[in-house]
Design a protein around this motif. Structure first.
Motif, mmCIF file in Angstrom:
data_model
loop_
_atom_site.group_PDB
_atom_site.id
_atom_site.type_symbol
_atom_site.label_atom_id
_atom_site.label_comp_id
_atom_site.label_asym_id
_atom_site.label_seq_id
_atom_site.Cartn_x
_atom_site.Cartn_y
_atom_site.Cartn_z
ATOM 1 N N LEU A 1 11.592 9.846 -5.008
ATOM 2 C CA LEU A 1 11.193 11.082 -4.328
ATOM 3 C C LEU A 1 10.388 10.767 -3.067
ATOM 4 O O LEU A 1 10.560 11.414 -2.025
ATOM 5 C CB LEU A 1 10.372 11.958 -5.273
ATOM 6 N N GLN A 2 9.518 9.754 -3.138
ATOM 7 C CA GLN A 2 8.727 9.376 -1.969
ATOM 8 C C GLN A 2 9.610 8.867 -0.832
ATOM 9 O O GLN A 2 9.296 9.043 0.350
ATOM 10 C CB GLN A 2 7.700 8.304 -2.343
ATOM 11 N N LEU A 3 10.733 8.228 -1.185
ATOM 12 C CA LEU A 3 11.638 7.708 -0.160
ATOM 13 C C LEU A 3 12.255 8.822 0.678
ATOM 14 O O LEU A 3 12.756 8.568 1.781
ATOM 15 C CB LEU A 3 12.755 6.885 -0.821
ATOM 16 N N MET A 4 12.215 10.059 0.168
ATOM 17 C CA MET A 4 12.762 11.196 0.911
ATOM 18 C C MET A 4 11.869 11.603 2.078
ATOM 19 O O MET A 4 12.245 12.436 2.890
ATOM 20 C CB MET A 4 12.953 12.396 -0.026
ATOM 21 N N GLY A 5 10.650 11.050 2.125
ATOM 22 C CA GLY A 5 9.784 11.286 3.269
ATOM 23 C C GLY A 5 8.838 12.460 3.098
ATOM 24 O O GLY A 5 8.826 13.138 2.068
ATOM 25 N N PRO A 6 8.042 12.721 4.149
ATOM 26 C CA PRO A 6 6.985 13.735 4.059
ATOM 27 C C PRO A 6 7.501 15.167 4.017
ATOM 28 O O PRO A 6 6.721 16.089 3.768
ATOM 29 C CB PRO A 6 6.169 13.480 5.345
ATOM 30 N N ARG B 1 0.817 -1.210 0.000
ATOM 31 C CA ARG B 1 0.000 0.000 0.000
ATOM 32 C C ARG B 1 0.854 1.264 0.000
ATOM 33 O O ARG B 1 0.353 2.353 -0.253
ATOM 34 C CB ARG B 1 -0.933 0.009 1.224
ATOM 35 N N GLN B 2 2.150 1.135 0.292
ATOM 36 C CA GLN B 2 3.030 2.302 0.301
ATOM 37 C C GLN B 2 3.238 2.829 -1.113
ATOM 38 O O GLN B 2 3.314 2.064 -2.081
ATOM 39 C CB GLN B 2 4.395 1.934 0.895
ATOM 40 N N GLU B 3 3.392 4.161 -1.235
ATOM 41 C CA GLU B 3 3.610 4.767 -2.542
ATOM 42 C C GLU B 3 4.973 4.391 -3.115
ATOM 43 O O GLU B 3 5.183 4.434 -4.318
ATOM 44 C CB GLU B 3 3.486 6.288 -2.437
ATOM 45 N N THR B 4 5.923 4.042 -2.236
ATOM 46 C CA THR B 4 7.262 3.690 -2.705
ATOM 47 C C THR B 4 7.366 2.237 -3.149
ATOM 48 O O THR B 4 8.380 1.849 -3.738
ATOM 49 C CB THR B 4 8.288 3.920 -1.572
ATOM 50 N N ALA B 5 6.338 1.420 -2.875
ATOM 51 C CA ALA B 5 6.441 -0.020 -3.109
ATOM 52 C C ALA B 5 6.715 -0.344 -4.574
ATOM 53 O O ALA B 5 7.529 -1.225 -4.884
ATOM 54 C CB ALA B 5 5.170 -0.722 -2.635
ATOM 55 N N GLY B 6 6.034 0.351 -5.489
ATOM 56 C CA GLY B 6 6.214 0.063 -6.910
ATOM 57 C C GLY B 6 7.644 0.264 -7.358
ATOM 58 O O GLY B 6 8.223 -0.578 -8.063
ATOM 59 N N GLY B 7 8.259 1.378 -6.947
ATOM 60 C CA GLY B 7 9.647 1.640 -7.316
ATOM 61 C C GLY B 7 10.600 0.626 -6.716
ATOM 62 O O GLY B 7 11.572 0.227 -7.352
ATOM 63 N N SER C 1 3.955 19.791 -3.633
ATOM 64 C CA SER C 1 3.942 20.478 -4.926
ATOM 65 C C SER C 1 5.034 19.962 -5.858
ATOM 66 O O SER C 1 4.863 19.936 -7.076
ATOM 67 C CB SER C 1 4.110 21.990 -4.726
ATOM 68 N N LEU C 2 6.170 19.536 -5.290
ATOM 69 C CA LEU C 2 7.246 18.980 -6.117
ATOM 70 C C LEU C 2 6.851 17.623 -6.690
ATOM 71 O O LEU C 2 7.208 17.285 -7.820
ATOM 72 C CB LEU C 2 8.537 18.848 -5.305
#
Length: 393
Positions: free
Chosen positions: A143-148, A10-16, A153-154
């Motif tokens: 980019l998601q791995l960089m955290g919240p 379910r994480q956004e980073t999972a696909g990458g 906007s980026l």
């Protein structure tokens, strides 16, 4: 254990992450005693036969993945483009101008750099479009791995650039990477496209009829000389955006397809295309015109092209950086656009299809190293920016 697995997917980073693991697995196996097994696996024959000899399609596994499975990927891309243009981040000229300028710069400059490096290599010039692509799954995953702390906007900007980039890739594939054309099959594909338009006009809101007719168009394009994956885009663009009750067939199809594309189709594509043997490949292999052109195009061309294209539009329109971001964070995202991976490998497979395995080896080497460098530099810049450090400190 099952709950943890479900939470991971379910994480956004999972696909990458899955995509990266598939590429790493291909590289490891290709440089191990199991290399012959890998080569045999990607060459596994598969056949579709209707009648005795009325319709026979016989292809190795790697071609089925690149031709058929990637058509499903392009169907999803087409749905995403339609949603963004009609109702999303690209639904107005004002919203689209800055990412459009960035995407245009990010396609032109990498292509020019590649051509400059390969001027003395006429065969290698066929790969000019390889470094023009951005892998949306990988770049967003990094980019998601960089955290919240990374401004939302980026992420929106990167997504918009990647969507426009995909649209440019579709045009490039259609115009520059066809084979000898078959007028009869092209007319048949055009008829299939007319049928898609017709069922849209008649108000058909179920996605399945579009997928089925799209499959027929895929077959005609496969035999026409135009790359068959474009059938996915054609079918997707025919799907109606809204029903009378306000629900969206486009978003429903996106929701259904995205997990399959993210966790099956793209990792399979990566696995069967990223395997490259490094046996006997020294530092000199990196300085061949093809891998060097790809690496410079992805790392330098994408960064300068995306950054410069966006700033040029901002200057002429009075636009600003994405909300909440600064120059260094914005530059880091522009560097991440140099992660070409899936799309670069795909375009390269078309460009060098008629050439020998040496060109495919150079392609994989250039794309993998160029994407890795872009990811590493982008992460380094973003981490410094989030800590409040300038590049020069």
């Amino acid at each position: 254990m099952l709950a943890r697995i479900q939470a991971f997917f379910r994480q956004e980073t999972a696909g990458g992450i899955v995509l990266g693991l598939a590429a790493i697995a291909a590289l490891v196996i290709s440089n191990s005693p199991a290399e012959a097994l890998y080569e045999a696996f990607v060459a596994l024959p598969g056949e579709i036969r209707i009648g005795t000899d009325w319709l026979v399609l016989s292809k190795p596994l790697v071609v089925w993945v690149n031709e058929l499975w990637m058509a499903v990927f392009f169907f999803l891309v087409g749905l995403e483009i339609k949603a963004e243009v009609l109702e999303g981040r690209l639904s107005s000229v004002r919203l689209a101008l800055i990412p459009a300028g960035a995407a245009l710069g990010g396609m032109l400059l990498p292509g020019l750099i590649y051509v400059a490096v390969n001027l003395a290599n006429p065969e290698g010039l066929r790969g000019w479009a390889i470094p023009t692509a951005t892998d949306i799954a990988f770049s967003l995953g990094v980019l998601q791995l960089m955290g919240p702390r990374v401004p939302t906007s980026l992420k929106v900007f990167l997504t918009a650039v990647a969507v426009i980039d995909d649209l440019g890739a579709i045009v490039v594939i259609a115009v520059f990477y066809g084979h000898h054309l078959s007028p009869i099959m092209l007319w048949a594909a055009a008829l299939g496209t007319a049928v898609l338009t017709g069922i849209n006009r008649f108000g058909v809101s179920k996605v399945m009829p579009y997928a089925l007719v799209g499959g027929v168009v895929w077959l005609f394009l496969l035999k026409s000389g135009i790359h068959s994956t474009l059938a996915g885009v054609i079918a997707a663009l025919a799907v109606p955006m809204r029903r009378g009750d306000g629900s969206s067939p486009v978003h429903e199809a996106e929701h259904l397809l995205k997990p399959w594309v993210t966790f099956l189709i793209l990792p399979c594509f990566a696995f069967v295309n990223a395997g490259v043997s490094l046996a006997g490949a020294g530092i000199s292999a990196l300085f061949g015109s093809v891998p060097l052109g790809i690496m410079l195009g992805l790392v330098l061309g994408k960064t300068v092209g995306v950054y410069g294209g966006a700033l040029a539009v901002m200057r002429f329109t009075g636009g600003r950086l994405p909300e909440g971001s600064d120059q260094q964070q914005f530059l880091a995202v522009c560097v991440l656009c140099g992660i070409g991976f899936t799309m670069s490998l795909f375009i390269g497979s078309l460009a060098f299809e008629a050439l020998g395995p040496d060109y495919h080896r150079q392609l994989r080497l250039g794309v993998l190293l160029g994407s890795l460098l872009s990811a590493s530099i982008g992460v380094w810049l973003m981490r410094r920016a989030l800590r409040g450090e300038s590049v020069g400190t």
